[in-house]
Motif scaffolding. Structure first.
Motif, PDB file in Angstrom:
ATOM      1  N   LEU A  58       8.613   0.588   6.922  1.00  0.00           N
ATOM      2  CA  LEU A  58       7.752  -0.378   7.606  1.00  0.00           C
ATOM      3  C   LEU A  58       8.379  -0.845   8.911  1.00  0.00           C
ATOM      4  O   LEU A  58       7.677  -1.253   9.833  1.00  0.00           O
ATOM      5  N   PRO A  76       6.018   4.646   6.428  1.00  0.00           N
ATOM      6  CA  PRO A  76       5.832   4.209   5.041  1.00  0.00           C
ATOM      7  C   PRO A  76       5.102   5.279   4.237  1.00  0.00           C
ATOM      8  O   PRO A  76       4.371   6.095   4.796  1.00  0.00           O
ATOM      9  N   PRO A  78       3.854   6.383  -0.161  1.00  0.00           N
ATOM     10  CA  PRO A  78       3.818   5.978  -1.573  1.00  0.00           C
ATOM     11  C   PRO A  78       5.032   6.451  -2.373  1.00  0.00           C
ATOM     12  O   PRO A  78       5.235   5.977  -3.482  1.00  0.00           O
ATOM     13  N   TRP A  92     -10.063  -9.529  -3.328  1.00  0.00           N
ATOM     14  CA  TRP A  92     -11.462  -9.191  -3.604  1.00  0.00           C
ATOM     15  C   TRP A  92     -11.568  -8.079  -4.638  1.00  0.00           C
ATOM     16  O   TRP A  92     -12.670  -7.697  -5.014  1.00  0.00           O
ATOM     17  N   LYS A 105      -5.731   6.912  -4.294  1.00  0.00           N
ATOM     18  CA  LYS A 105      -5.247   7.407  -3.015  1.00  0.00           C
ATOM     19  C   LYS A 105      -4.137   8.446  -3.205  1.00  0.00           C
ATOM     20  O   LYS A 105      -4.122   9.479  -2.556  1.00  0.00           O
ATOM     21  N   MET A 156       2.294   4.657  -8.376  1.00  0.00           N
ATOM     22  CA  MET A 156       2.410   5.641  -7.300  1.00  0.00           C
ATOM     23  C   MET A 156       3.470   6.690  -7.637  1.00  0.00           C
ATOM     24  O   MET A 156       3.688   7.611  -6.848  1.00  0.00           O
TER      25      MET A 156
ATOM     26  N   ARG B 207      -0.298   0.605   4.688  1.00  0.00           N
ATOM     27  CA  ARG B 207       0.635   1.563   5.282  1.00  0.00           C
ATOM     28  C   ARG B 207       1.399   2.320   4.201  1.00  0.00           C
ATOM     29  O   ARG B 207       1.601   3.525   4.299  1.00  0.00           O
ATOM     30  N   LEU B 209       0.361   2.942   1.259  1.00  0.00           N
ATOM     31  CA  LEU B 209      -0.577   3.871   0.618  1.00  0.00           C
ATOM     32  C   LEU B 209      -1.056   4.954   1.578  1.00  0.00           C
ATOM     33  O   LEU B 209      -1.759   5.865   1.174  1.00  0.00           O
ATOM     34  N   ARG B 210      -0.681   4.838   2.832  1.00  0.00           N
ATOM     35  CA  ARG B 210      -1.128   5.777   3.871  1.00  0.00           C
ATOM     36  C   ARG B 210      -2.644   5.882   3.912  1.00  0.00           C
ATOM     37  O   ARG B 210      -3.214   6.978   3.902  1.00  0.00           O
ATOM     38  N   LEU B 211      -3.321   4.752   3.926  1.00  0.00           N
ATOM     39  CA  LEU B 211      -4.780   4.763   4.058  1.00  0.00           C
ATOM     40  C   LEU B 211      -5.142   5.296   5.433  1.00  0.00           C
ATOM     41  O   LEU B 211      -4.482   4.983   6.424  1.00  0.00           O
ATOM     42  N   SER B 212      -6.207   6.090   5.482  1.00  0.00           N
ATOM     43  CA  SER B 212      -6.690   6.584   6.774  1.00  0.00           C
ATOM     44  C   SER B 212      -7.368   5.428   7.505  1.00  0.00           C
ATOM     45  O   SER B 212      -7.707   4.420   6.883  1.00  0.00           O
ATOM     46  N   GLU B 215     -10.512   4.495   5.745  1.00  0.00           N
ATOM     47  CA  GLU B 215     -10.249   3.815   4.470  1.00  0.00           C
ATOM     48  C   GLU B 215      -9.767   2.393   4.724  1.00  0.00           C
ATOM     49  O   GLU B 215     -10.158   1.466   4.027  1.00  0.00           O
ATOM     50  N   LYS B 219     -11.826  -0.517   3.130  1.00  0.00           N
ATOM     51  CA  LYS B 219     -11.202  -1.040   1.909  1.00  0.00           C
ATOM     52  C   LYS B 219     -10.360  -2.284   2.153  1.00  0.00           C
ATOM     53  O   LYS B 219     -10.108  -3.054   1.228  1.00  0.00           O
ATOM     54  N   ILE B 220      -9.868  -2.464   3.370  1.00  0.00           N
ATOM     55  CA  ILE B 220      -9.017  -3.618   3.651  1.00  0.00           C
ATOM     56  C   ILE B 220      -9.674  -4.532   4.686  1.00  0.00           C
ATOM     57  O   ILE B 220      -9.930  -5.704   4.420  1.00  0.00           O
ATOM     58  N   PRO B 223     -13.451  -6.176   3.756  1.00  0.00           N
ATOM     59  CA  PRO B 223     -13.413  -7.205   2.717  1.00  0.00           C
ATOM     60  C   PRO B 223     -12.546  -8.396   3.100  1.00  0.00           C
ATOM     61  O   PRO B 223     -12.882  -9.541   2.772  1.00  0.00           O
TER      62      PRO B 223
END
Lengths: 261, 304
Positions: A58, A76, A78, A92, A105, A156, B207, B209-212, B215, B219-220, B223
């Motif tokens: 990070l 970063p 998983p 949420w 994921k 993960m 980061r 989770l390496r979301l695109s 995503e 997803k973030i 919401p």
């Protein structure tokens, strides 16, 4: 060099804000073996969280490198799952959805939908949270949130599990419960763990080695203390154990000597 | 808290004879105990409703009485509640009449205004959220656009009307534009604040989770920003309702704003008071509807 599973090699971190430079970490070298539980302890503001974030990817290193399983850490991912200090669950989503977000994921294309669902529930079962799977984070206690945070990280299947003061915000009894849970899980899964803490007893009880950091700025590793207690450890039994008492005294002496300096 | 347990065991199931009228005691008559507990339950609910309804009702009555006293029986100026009732009885009791042209019940005027607000506000909601996300997420967009928006948002709705008329040449699109331009600023600004207030923790989770980017957005970001967006939408819908009435006064045609202006020109002040009550209540319900939508969409985690 490069023999250890996780290798932190000559890492230095300097933050630059405008013309102000602050060197937070300086020449950190640490080798962690696979399956080892290492705690990093030090006073507030000594940069131990920065070090963890560097391993997580990070925060980028200014000098040096972090190498995990023969691959340099650059971003970063998983395989270096983090349990954040304040749980950082998404409010949420339900408990189950918080974990399945990570599972879906990481294992999309590897596991089927049914397998992913089972894996999510398996990990919630590990931290004993299956009874509250459909609750929202706001409906469960702080200790439970941290359990879910741990489940999300474990789900993960990380190469190294990074715990950033995971129990810092919890009361003493809840903390003891969670420490026991972490020890149980560690015995079962043999994860490689790097944990930040400022609690001496926690460090001694959980760790194979305790890394003591000098005060910042330009913090570095002051001393590394192996804890040679047999596992599994029982918090009541080890409290009287000379090895435990000696290790505890060593850490306290280091921390107080530094504070006086 | 001593509630008698409802016991159905004691109830005597009486097979109803065929010729008996159904209006008599139901066959599974509650026992005395059960009836008492139901009554006390009803009583509690009744007290709750009363606590919510009686204070505003009393206040309303007192205000009406004061108004009546102040206005008296004079035939000039603002009419008293009594005279409003006498003069505008048709308007109050039948909001649905339609005698052709603009001679319609208030329901139809309000409906026309609402449909304009619906179109204009939908446009500004979509554009506002998109611009807000852009400003919140991109530092350069923020630096470039935010000062301009901060200036534009202070321009009163009616000041846009002449420009809007000059640009569109027609009443309908001009009214829509005025609604759009009035309600978009709070939506943009609140969305941007929401995006910029997404906790670092959520970003770090994304980061790790390496979301695109897609995503992350769905997803973030969305919401996490929903409560802020709905705060903006609530302010926005209130402002667009303010703007519609004012702009309709000038544009003419159908609509509650036009109705008010038309009645003023005909000297029917009583009708205006009735229309004001409609405007106020409609605005109130619009606000409630958006607040409710926010609660549903954000699954109860909205600030509201």
């Amino acid at each position: 060099m490069g023999k250890a599973y996780l290798s932190i090699e000559g890492v230095g971190v300097t933050f630059q804000k405008g013309s102000a430079r602050s060197e937070v970490l300086c020449d950190i070298n640490l080798q962690v073996d696979q399956g080892e539980f290492v705690s990093i302890i030090g006073h507030s503001g000594c940069g131990k969280s920065t070090l963890l974030n560097v391993v997580a990817g990070l925060i980028p290193v200014t000098t040096g490198a972090v190498i995990l399983d023969r691959e340099a850490v650059e971003a970063p991912g998983p395989e270096r799952a983090v349990v954040f200090q304040n749980h950082s669950l998404l409010p949420w989503l339900s408990v189950r959805e918080n974990v399945s977000l990570a599972v879906d994921k990481v294992f999309r294309g590897v596991k089927s939908a049914a397998e992913r669902k089972a894996w999510t529930e398996h990990n919630l079962d590990l931290v004993k949270m299956t009874h509250a799977m459909d609750k929202r984070p706001s409906e469960i206690s702080g200790g439970m949130k941290q359990r879910v945070g741990i489940a999300r990280a474990l789900a993960m299947q990380p190469k190294v599990l990074l715990l950033d003061e995971p129990f810092g915000a919890l009361d003493a009894l809840t903390r003891a419960h969670l420490q026991d849970s972490v020890m149980e899980i560690q015995t079962a899964l043999k994860n490689t763990v790097l944990m930040i803490t400022h609690d001496v007893d926690e460090a001694v009880l959980l760790s194979d080695r305790i890394v003591m950091m000098t005060n910042g700025p330009r913090a570095s590793i002051g001393n590394i203390l192996p804890v040679t207690l047999d596992r599994p450890r029982d918090r009541l039994a080890v409290a009287e154990d000379p090895v435990y008492v000696h290790a505890r005294a060593g850490v306290i002496e280091f921390l107080y000597a530094r504070r006086a300096a | 808290m001593t509630f008698p347990k409802p016991s159905f065991v004691e109830a005597q199931p009486v097979p109803a004879p065929l010729n008996e009228t159904p209006s008599t005691v139901p066959s599974t008559a509650p026992t005395g105990e059960l009836r008492a507990s139901r009554l006390s339950e009803l009583g509690r609910q009744g007290r709750g409703v009363a606590a919510a309804v009686i204070p505003p009702a009393v206040t309303l009555l007192v205000l009406l009485a004061l108004w009546q006293g102040a206005a008296g029986d004079s035939y000039t100026g603002v009419p008293s509640p009594q005279r409003i009732w006498i003069e505008s009885k048709d308007l109050i009791t039948d909001p649905f009449f339609d005698r052709g042209g603009v001679d319609k019940g208030l329901f139809w005027h309000v409906l026309t205004s609402l449909s304009r607000v619906g179109v204009g506000f939908s446009l500004s909601a979509v554009c506002g959220v998109m611009l807000g996300v852009l400003i919140g997420a991109n530092r350069w967009a923020h630096r470039g656009l935010d000062p301009i928006f901060q200036v534009l948002r202070t321009v009163p709705p009616l000041a846009w009307l002449p420009i809007s008329l000059a640009a569109f040449q027609q009443a309908q699109p001009s009214a829509l534009f005025v609604i759009f331009v009035t309600s978009i600023w709070p939506i943009i600004i609140n969305t941007a604040v929401g995006v910029r207030n997404i906790p670092d923790d959520y970003r770090n989770v994304a980061r790790v989770l390496r979301l695109s980017p897609a995503e992350y957005f769905f997803k973030i970001l969305l919401p996490a920003t929903t409560p802020y967006i709905f705060t903006g939408l609530r302010i926005g819908i209130g402002m667009s309702w303010l703007a519609i009435v004012a702009s309709e006064m000038l544009l003419g045609g159908v609509g509650v704003g036009f109705f008010i202006w038309d009645q003023y020109n005909s000297g029917r002040i009583s009708d205006i008071v009735v229309a004001l009550a409609w405007v106020g209540l409609t605005g109130f319900f619009l606000d409630r509807i958006v607040a409710l939508a926010g609660r549903i969409v954000s699954r109860g985690s909205a600030l509201s």
